[in-house]
Design a protein around this motif. Structure first.
Motif: not given
Length: 190
Positions: A65-90
């Motif tokens: 995504i380097d160079g795209h001004p409207s793209f970014s990264i959210e690491t919330f789920e990556l930093n969680q242990e185990g399975r990620s559920y969208t409801y909990n994240t959102m």
């Protein structure tokens, strides 16, 4: 006025032009302020066994995504242990960022799977789902969802991993910087 933020989740193992095209089409067609790519630690619907680390996937995503001004990264789920559920994240992201209006981007395969998502009835109150077309899948669901037509490009991360493992070319399937990272770090059997 709320900021309109798209979330594109996935393993991004590796991130490819299909991911970038989807993100850009949703950004443009919905007039969003930002697209956040959200790599997950462990998805609830599939096993991930490529041998890459979370840091590898994060670095490849940063390169993609380097160079795209409207793209970014959210690491919330990556930093969680185990399975990620969208409801909990959102729920967490909405509480942390009450000024954001979230648009959760999913492919047609996941549109079909929505009835099986954890706490889907509450999740649809937190996000606006945006479904994108995919080959061999229908965009039909009983849930409120907006749809975006994206150019049909049949690229998948598993196809790229398989090609790399066989020693076949992965050129033009993902950004050059990501290809260099894969080769330099001997990922996927390269």
């Amino acid at each position: 006025m709320k900021r309109k933020v798209g979330i594109l989740g996935g393993t991004f193992d590796p991130p490819h032009f299909g991911h970038l095209i989807i993100a850009n089409e949703v950004l443009e067609q919905f007039g969003l302020d930002e697209i956040m790519f959200m790599p997950n630690h462990e998805p609830p619907h599939k096993e991930r066994r490529s041998g890459t680390t979370g840091q590898d996937r994060l670095t490849m995503l940063e390169l993609a995504i380097d160079g795209h001004p409207s793209f970014s990264i959210e690491t919330f789920e990556l930093n969680q242990e185990g399975r990620s559920y969208t409801y909990n994240t959102m729920r967490e992201l909405s509480e942390k960022n009450p000024d954001n209006e979230y648009y959760f981007i999913i492919g047609a395969d996941m549109v079909e799977y929505l009835p099986h998502w954890y706490n889907i009835e509450e999740l649809i109150k937190l996000v606006q789902f945006v479904g994108t077309n995919r080959p061999n899948h229908r965009l039909e669901t009983p849930y409120p969802i907006s749809f975006v037509e994206v150019p049909m490009i049949e690229i998948s991360s598993s196809m790229i991993r398989n090609r790399a493992q066989r020693g076949s070319s992965i050129r033009y399937l993902l950004p050059e910087a990501v290809i260099r990272y894969i080769e330099e770090n001997h990922l996927y059997g390269t």
